[in-house]
Design a protein around this motif. Sequence first.
Motif, PDB file in Angstrom:
ATOM      1  N   VAL A 183       0.865  -1.176   0.000  1.00  0.00           N
ATOM      2  CA  VAL A 183       0.000   0.000   0.000  1.00  0.00           C
ATOM      3  C   VAL A 183       0.902   1.226   0.000  1.00  0.00           C
ATOM      4  O   VAL A 183       1.772   1.363   0.869  1.00  0.00           O
ATOM      5  N   TYR A 184       0.719   2.077  -0.992  1.00  0.00           N
ATOM      6  CA  TYR A 184       1.475   3.324  -1.090  1.00  0.00           C
ATOM      7  C   TYR A 184       0.586   4.474  -0.636  1.00  0.00           C
ATOM      8  O   TYR A 184      -0.535   4.621  -1.124  1.00  0.00           O
ATOM      9  N   LEU A 185       1.087   5.283   0.293  1.00  0.00           N
ATOM     10  CA  LEU A 185       0.378   6.455   0.782  1.00  0.00           C
ATOM     11  C   LEU A 185       0.987   7.688   0.126  1.00  0.00           C
ATOM     12  O   LEU A 185       2.192   7.914   0.232  1.00  0.00           O
ATOM     13  N   ASP A 201      -4.146  -3.000   7.688  1.00  0.00           N
ATOM     14  CA  ASP A 201      -3.680  -4.351   7.991  1.00  0.00           C
ATOM     15  C   ASP A 201      -3.061  -4.996   6.746  1.00  0.00           C
ATOM     16  O   ASP A 201      -3.599  -5.950   6.190  1.00  0.00           O
ATOM     17  N   PHE A 202      -1.937  -4.414   6.323  1.00  0.00           N
ATOM     18  CA  PHE A 202      -1.204  -4.923   5.170  1.00  0.00           C
ATOM     19  C   PHE A 202       0.255  -5.048   5.576  1.00  0.00           C
ATOM     20  O   PHE A 202       0.757  -4.259   6.382  1.00  0.00           O
ATOM     21  N   LYS A 203       0.940  -6.016   5.009  1.00  0.00           N
ATOM     22  CA  LYS A 203       2.338  -6.271   5.380  1.00  0.00           C
ATOM     23  C   LYS A 203       3.225  -5.063   5.100  1.00  0.00           C
ATOM     24  O   LYS A 203       4.037  -4.661   5.928  1.00  0.00           O
ATOM     25  N   ASP A 204       3.097  -4.498   3.918  1.00  0.00           N
ATOM     26  CA  ASP A 204       3.946  -3.372   3.527  1.00  0.00           C
ATOM     27  C   ASP A 204       3.108  -2.129   3.263  1.00  0.00           C
ATOM     28  O   ASP A 204       2.259  -2.128   2.363  1.00  0.00           O
ATOM     29  N   VAL A 205       3.349  -1.099   4.049  1.00  0.00           N
ATOM     30  CA  VAL A 205       2.723   0.205   3.839  1.00  0.00           C
ATOM     31  C   VAL A 205       3.858   1.212   3.711  1.00  0.00           C
ATOM     32  O   VAL A 205       4.684   1.350   4.621  1.00  0.00           O
ATOM     33  N   ILE A 206       3.919   1.880   2.579  1.00  0.00           N
ATOM     34  CA  ILE A 206       5.005   2.826   2.300  1.00  0.00           C
ATOM     35  C   ILE A 206       4.421   4.221   2.125  1.00  0.00           C
ATOM     36  O   ILE A 206       3.542   4.438   1.290  1.00  0.00           O
ATOM     37  N   ARG A 207       4.929   5.154   2.918  1.00  0.00           N
ATOM     38  CA  ARG A 207       4.538   6.550   2.760  1.00  0.00           C
ATOM     39  C   ARG A 207       5.512   7.173   1.775  1.00  0.00           C
ATOM     40  O   ARG A 207       6.672   7.411   2.081  1.00  0.00           O
ATOM     41  N   GLU A 208       5.036   7.378   0.568  1.00  0.00           N
ATOM     42  CA  GLU A 208       5.873   7.927  -0.510  1.00  0.00           C
ATOM     43  C   GLU A 208       5.984   9.440  -0.321  1.00  0.00           C
ATOM     44  O   GLU A 208       4.974  10.141  -0.271  1.00  0.00           O
ATOM     45  N   ASP A 209       7.185   9.922  -0.212  1.00  0.00           N
ATOM     46  CA  ASP A 209       7.419  11.345   0.012  1.00  0.00           C
ATOM     47  C   ASP A 209       7.981  11.996  -1.243  1.00  0.00           C
ATOM     48  O   ASP A 209       9.114  11.713  -1.631  1.00  0.00           O
ATOM     49  N   TYR A 210       7.192  12.838  -1.869  1.00  0.00           N
ATOM     50  CA  TYR A 210       7.718  13.578  -3.020  1.00  0.00           C
ATOM     51  C   TYR A 210       8.097  14.999  -2.635  1.00  0.00           C
ATOM     52  O   TYR A 210       8.441  15.814  -3.482  1.00  0.00           O
ATOM     53  N   GLY A 211       8.077  15.273  -1.328  1.00  0.00           N
ATOM     54  CA  GLY A 211       8.592  16.535  -0.811  1.00  0.00           C
ATOM     55  C   GLY A 211       7.597  17.679  -0.833  1.00  0.00           C
ATOM     56  O   GLY A 211       6.506  17.578  -1.374  1.00  0.00           O
ATOM     57  N   TRP A 212       8.013  18.765  -0.204  1.00  0.00           N
ATOM     58  CA  TRP A 212       7.223  19.992  -0.220  1.00  0.00           C
ATOM     59  C   TRP A 212       7.378  20.605  -1.603  1.00  0.00           C
ATOM     60  O   TRP A 212       8.487  20.785  -2.092  1.00  0.00           O
ATOM     61  N   VAL A 213       6.268  20.899  -2.224  1.00  0.00           N
ATOM     62  CA  VAL A 213       6.302  21.392  -3.599  1.00  0.00           C
ATOM     63  C   VAL A 213       5.425  22.631  -3.704  1.00  0.00           C
ATOM     64  O   VAL A 213       4.251  22.585  -3.367  1.00  0.00           O
ATOM     65  N   GLY A 214       5.974  23.701  -4.183  1.00  0.00           N
ATOM     66  CA  GLY A 214       5.165  24.879  -4.473  1.00  0.00           C
ATOM     67  C   GLY A 214       4.481  24.713  -5.825  1.00  0.00           C
ATOM     68  O   GLY A 214       4.734  23.762  -6.562  1.00  0.00           O
ATOM     69  N   CYS A 232       5.580   4.107 -11.002  1.00  0.00           N
ATOM     70  CA  CYS A 232       5.292   3.106 -12.041  1.00  0.00           C
ATOM     71  C   CYS A 232       6.408   2.065 -12.120  1.00  0.00           C
ATOM     72  O   CYS A 232       6.153   0.906 -12.425  1.00  0.00           O
ATOM     73  N   GLU A 233       7.639   2.461 -11.816  1.00  0.00           N
ATOM     74  CA  GLU A 233       8.759   1.516 -11.802  1.00  0.00           C
ATOM     75  C   GLU A 233       8.730   0.611 -10.567  1.00  0.00           C
ATOM     76  O   GLU A 233       9.209  -0.515 -10.609  1.00  0.00           O
ATOM     77  N   MET A 234       8.162   1.091  -9.469  1.00  0.00           N
ATOM     78  CA  MET A 234       8.148   0.345  -8.215  1.00  0.00           C
ATOM     79  C   MET A 234       6.940  -0.584  -8.074  1.00  0.00           C
ATOM     80  O   MET A 234       7.020  -1.596  -7.388  1.00  0.00           O
ATOM     81  N   LEU A 235       5.830  -0.225  -8.697  1.00  0.00           N
ATOM     82  CA  LEU A 235       4.576  -0.956  -8.496  1.00  0.00           C
ATOM     83  C   LEU A 235       4.648  -2.398  -8.969  1.00  0.00           C
ATOM     84  O   LEU A 235       5.303  -2.706  -9.967  1.00  0.00           O
ATOM     85  N   ARG A 236       3.936  -3.248  -8.253  1.00  0.00           N
ATOM     86  CA  ARG A 236       3.772  -4.665  -8.608  1.00  0.00           C
ATOM     87  C   ARG A 236       2.284  -4.953  -8.704  1.00  0.00           C
ATOM     88  O   ARG A 236       1.474  -4.271  -8.063  1.00  0.00           O
ATOM     89  N   PRO A 237       1.878  -5.958  -9.465  1.00  0.00           N
ATOM     90  CA  PRO A 237       0.451  -6.273  -9.602  1.00  0.00           C
ATOM     91  C   PRO A 237      -0.239  -6.438  -8.245  1.00  0.00           C
ATOM     92  O   PRO A 237       0.286  -7.090  -7.345  1.00  0.00           O
ATOM     93  N   GLY A 238      -1.392  -5.788  -8.111  1.00  0.00           N
ATOM     94  CA  GLY A 238      -2.182  -5.866  -6.890  1.00  0.00           C
ATOM     95  C   GLY A 238      -1.880  -4.775  -5.881  1.00  0.00           C
ATOM     96  O   GLY A 238      -2.594  -4.649  -4.873  1.00  0.00           O
ATOM     97  N   ASP A 239      -0.839  -3.964  -6.118  1.00  0.00           N
ATOM     98  CA  ASP A 239      -0.518  -2.887  -5.185  1.00  0.00           C
ATOM     99  C   ASP A 239      -1.656  -1.873  -5.136  1.00  0.00           C
ATOM    100  O   ASP A 239      -2.440  -1.732  -6.088  1.00  0.00           O
ATOM    101  N   ILE A 240      -1.724  -1.158  -4.027  1.00  0.00           N
ATOM    102  CA  ILE A 240      -2.809  -0.220  -3.739  1.00  0.00           C
ATOM    103  C   ILE A 240      -2.218   1.164  -3.517  1.00  0.00           C
ATOM    104  O   ILE A 240      -1.145   1.300  -2.919  1.00  0.00           O
ATOM    105  N   ILE A 241      -2.942   2.187  -3.953  1.00  0.00           N
ATOM    106  CA  ILE A 241      -2.550   3.569  -3.682  1.00  0.00           C
ATOM    107  C   ILE A 241      -3.661   4.237  -2.887  1.00  0.00           C
ATOM    108  O   ILE A 241      -4.829   4.174  -3.268  1.00  0.00           O
TER     109      ILE A 241
END
Length: 192
Positions: A3-5, A27-40, A56-65
């Motif tokens: 799960v990507y946040l 309740d998922f094994k891997d939860v990743i908070r993706e940080d693209y930073g403070w952006v104006g 898109c390079e990191m995602l695997r089938p079934g991943d959630i956003i």
Amino acid sequence: MTVYLLHGFNVADAGKDTIGTLEPYLDFKDVIREDYGWVGLVRLVAVNRRTIRRLCEMLRPGDIIIGHSNGCWIANQISHLYSHLGAVVCINPALRKDTAWPKELPVLCLHNKKDYVVKMGRLWAELFTFFNPDDMPHGWGAAGRWGFEQKSVINWDTNDESKWAVTSTGHSGVFKSAKFWGEHINDWLKKY
């Protein structure tokens, strides 16, 4: 399955106090908070493009956003480039309510009519498109207030007292009741 946040723009804490508040209730094994930073606003389009490519390079089938605000815009762009997402959850999306999602993709939208931030975002999108007509249209809008029109999308009005024991309003109100909403989101995601 991961799960990507994705936090909104102009967030300096990598979404810790917004989208990150849901993490303990997922309740998922891997939860990743993706940080693209403070952006104006000036760098927003470039940073969004870079984030889309990286994910898109990191995602695997079934991943959630799970996205908040501008994070939902990123999720929508990814949904059209990467066809194997498991599901998408949009929290007060800074997207137009007529935004198209792949019909086979489970999409949940949490919204409320007191989200005035996305209304300002819609004005920004109109200005951006006017000054950059040949660039990628930004597509910000007020779905965070009204939900999506597409019939295959599930819309939850977080201010509907007849449906919810805990209600939330505003652009980030869901995160003030993170346990309640996180558990409901988790239950919805477990169906997919």
